[in-house]
Write a protein that holds these residues in place. Structure first.
Motif, PDB file in Angstrom:
ATOM      1  N   ASN A 179      90.249  75.751 -12.887  1.00 13.81           N
ATOM      2  CA  ASN A 179      89.038  74.938 -12.723  1.00 13.81           C
ATOM      3  C   ASN A 179      89.281  73.591 -13.399  1.00 13.81           C
ATOM      4  OD1 ASN A 179      88.298  75.315 -15.606  1.00 13.81           O
ATOM      5  ND2 ASN A 179      87.841  77.408 -14.958  1.00 13.81           N
ATOM      6  N   ALA A 180      88.308  72.708 -13.290  1.00 15.16           N
ATOM      7  CA  ALA A 180      88.491  71.375 -13.883  1.00 15.16           C
ATOM      8  C   ALA A 180      88.491  71.441 -15.405  1.00 15.16           C
ATOM      9  CB  ALA A 180      87.389  70.439 -13.403  1.00 15.16           C
ATOM     10  N   THR A 181      87.681  72.333 -15.952  1.00 16.46           N
ATOM     11  CA  THR A 181      87.589  72.418 -17.413  1.00 16.46           C
ATOM     12  C   THR A 181      88.916  72.876 -18.013  1.00 16.46           C
ATOM     13  OG1 THR A 181      85.233  72.919 -17.233  1.00 16.46           O
ATOM     14  CG2 THR A 181      86.284  73.438 -19.329  1.00 16.46           C
ATOM     15  N   THR A 208      83.485  60.069 -17.774  1.00 11.63           N
ATOM     16  CA  THR A 208      83.098  60.894 -16.631  1.00 11.63           C
ATOM     17  C   THR A 208      82.746  59.921 -15.514  1.00 11.63           C
ATOM     18  OG1 THR A 208      82.328  62.720 -18.012  1.00 11.63           O
ATOM     19  CG2 THR A 208      81.467  62.609 -15.774  1.00 11.63           C
ATOM     20  N   ILE A 232      81.810  60.248 -12.219  1.00  9.17           N
ATOM     21  CA  ILE A 232      80.500  60.542 -11.628  1.00  9.17           C
ATOM     22  C   ILE A 232      79.923  61.701 -12.429  1.00  9.17           C
ATOM     23  CG2 ILE A 232      79.306  61.479  -9.614  1.00  9.17           C
ATOM     24  CD1 ILE A 232      81.333  60.036  -7.840  1.00  9.17           C
ATOM     25  N   PRO A 233      78.768  61.490 -13.068  1.00  9.36           N
ATOM     26  CA  PRO A 233      78.231  62.565 -13.897  1.00  9.36           C
ATOM     27  C   PRO A 233      77.650  63.701 -13.054  1.00  9.36           C
ATOM     28  CG  PRO A 233      76.726  60.705 -13.883  1.00  9.36           C
ATOM     29  CD  PRO A 233      77.944  60.273 -13.108  1.00  9.36           C
ATOM     30  N   THR A 234      77.484  64.828 -13.697  1.00 12.03           N
ATOM     31  CA  THR A 234      76.966  65.993 -12.987  1.00 12.03           C
ATOM     32  C   THR A 234      75.482  65.831 -12.647  1.00 12.03           C
ATOM     33  OG1 THR A 234      76.949  68.405 -13.050  1.00 12.03           O
ATOM     34  CG2 THR A 234      76.305  67.318 -15.070  1.00 12.03           C
ATOM     35  N   ASP A 244      87.485  62.102 -16.068  1.00 10.58           N
ATOM     36  CA  ASP A 244      86.924  63.297 -15.456  1.00 10.58           C
ATOM     37  C   ASP A 244      86.458  62.917 -14.052  1.00 10.58           C
ATOM     38  OD1 ASP A 244      85.150  65.200 -14.491  1.00 10.58           O
ATOM     39  OD2 ASP A 244      84.314  65.684 -16.454  1.00 10.58           O
ATOM     40  N   CYS A 248      85.785  65.108 -11.662  1.00 11.42           N
ATOM     41  CA  CYS A 248      85.358  66.385 -11.078  1.00 11.42           C
ATOM     42  C   CYS A 248      84.394  66.195  -9.907  1.00 11.42           C
ATOM     43  CB  CYS A 248      84.703  67.217 -12.177  1.00 11.42           C
ATOM     44  SG  CYS A 248      84.469  68.895 -11.709  1.00 11.42           S
ATOM     45  N   GLN A 249      83.414  65.301 -10.077  1.00  7.21           N
ATOM     46  CA  GLN A 249      82.441  65.082  -8.997  1.00  7.21           C
ATOM     47  C   GLN A 249      82.896  63.968  -8.054  1.00  7.21           C
ATOM     48  OE1 GLN A 249      80.093  67.040  -8.358  1.00  7.21           O
ATOM     49  NE2 GLN A 249      79.256  67.930 -10.226  1.00  7.21           N
TER      50      GLN A 249
END
Ligand SMILES: Cc1ncc(COP(=O)(O)O)c(C=O)c1O
Length: 398
Positions: free
Chosen positions: A83-85, A158, A160-162, A187, A189-190
């Motif tokens: 996963n990304a984490t 980050t 794009i934030p979650t 990050d 992720c998004q």
């Protein structure tokens, strides 16, 4: 390049079941991503797991080339993770910090990242400081530049934030990091699958992403990019005999490439699914995807803005497919459940996932409706009608 939406929707079995506005949670897989996994699982069942890996070795290896193409990286700079984490943790915990070292992080940092900063600060005496945002809510490159001194060991963003549509100026932040020779941990992720990625233009030393969100890959997949110069010195926080072959009774040798952050055992069906997802996105064209996602996101915001009692929470000048809202008098979890009954998928973003930003903006838990390129205008209209009905049924009388 334009996207043939009809074909794309035909290749996405989920759109026949649901209006899926939870792409920031997990995107709907296209059938070829599903097929890649099922084929491999069936092969494992028929001929044996190790034997299936041997037979598919070239295809499995090609996943690194696909991810390298997606990011503009060299294939030796790519590791795959669950996963990304896990990818992010491997990179972050490989960096060394001493008392007084400064970690500069964005205000919209994802919770998993920030708690890791706090842990390392506690362990090492490093300090975590927040890069101020500008009036548009973006992490401010000028404010960052003003913070730089010779104690800054890491800049973290980050992209794009979650919790909303904000797209941070990742390349501008990278330019500051590059000018001062400070490692920059991004990050993405998004962002991966929504926004074109070029690690060189971004100036990042590390980039992490997940497979299941806007890339439309399987759950349990993640991507790590680490730039070659950092790779040479980065010591993985944990290793096994794949990351570091055991070459003498008292000696191991770390792999020279980014796979020093991997372990021996892997879910190869999921990896093949990830590779298929990346290839699918690249075939469509990430530039075209980005254009359509932004347009659909803005259309959704404009439609929702016309509904009395609906409040939008997205900040930034450039906004993506993540749309956050609250409805007067309507509990977001109840809204999610009511939408779910109509087969409309959204999620709820809680303050604890982006605590600094939520506190700074006094954000309640918000409904997160995240669109992707395979969504369409009819679905937006259906969603808006469902939100308007919710407000009429459950909200205070206008
Ligand atoms: C901005 C951001 N970073 C990191 C993550 C963690 O990704 P994963 O769940 O794949 O570890 C998420 C997940 O929602 C996220 O939104």
């Amino acid at each position: 390049m334009t996207i043939d939406i009809e074909t794309i929707r035909r290749q996405t079995p989920g759109v026949r079941e649901v209006v899926h506005f939870n792409n920031a949670g997990a995107g709907l897989m296209p059938d070829r991503v599903l097929d890649a996994q099922i084929r491999h699982l069936e092969l494992e069942a028929r001929i044996g797991g190790y034997e299936a890996t041997d037979r598919e070795a070239m295809r499995i290896d090609a996943v690194y080339d696909s991810v390298a193409r997606l990011t503009g990286a060299g294939r030796d700079e790519i590791a795959l993770a669950e996963n990304a984490t896990a990818a992010w943790d491997m990179a972050f915990y490989s960096l060394a910090f001493a008392p007084g070292d400064r970690i500069l992080a964005s205000q919209v940092e994802y919770a998993a990242n920030y708690v890791a900063f706090l842990q390392v600060a506690e362990r090492t005496g490093a300090v975590v400081e927040v890069i101020p945002s500008n009036g548009d809510g973006e992490t401010c490159p000028d404010a960052l530049a003003a913070m730089i001194d010779d104690r800054v060991r890491l800049i973290s963003l980050t992209w794009i934030p979650t919790n909303g549509g904000l797209v941070n100026p990742a390349a501008e932040i990278g330019a500051v990091a590059r000018a001062h020779g400070i490692p920059y941990l991004l990050d993405a992720c998004q962002a991966a699958g929504q926004v074109p990625i070029d690690v060189e233009a971004l100036g990042c030393a590390v980039l992490t992403a997940t497979g299941r969100k806007f890339l439309r890959g399987p759950r349990g997949t993640g991507i790590l990019y680490m730039r070659r110069d950092l790779l040479r010195t980065a010591e993985p926080p944990t290793i096994d005999h794949f990351a570091a072959p055991w070459v003498a009774p008292d000696r191991y040798e770390l792999r020279p490439d980014a796979r020093r952050f991997e372990t021996w055992e892997n879910n190869y069906a999921a990896r093949l699914g990830l590779g298929a997802a990346v290839d699918y996105a690249l075939d469509i064209g990430i530039g075209a995807i980005w254009t359509r996602v932004r347009a659909l996101g803005e259309r959704l915001r404009a439609t929702l803005a016309d509904i009395p009692g609906v409040h939008l929470h997205d900040i930034g000048r450039t906004r993506c497919g993540i749309v956050t809202l609250s409805i007067d008098g309507v509990d977001p979890l109840a809204a999610k459940a009511a939408l779910g009954e109509q087969r409309i998928n959204v999620s709820v973003s809680r303050p604890s996932s982006t605590l600094l930003d939520a506190r700074a903006r006094d954000l309640p838990p918000v409904i997160r409706a995240s669109v992707h390129y395979y969504n369409d205008e009819d679905e937006i209209a259906r969603f808006a009608a469902a939100i308007a009905a919710l407000r009429r049924m459950k909200g205070p009388r206008p």
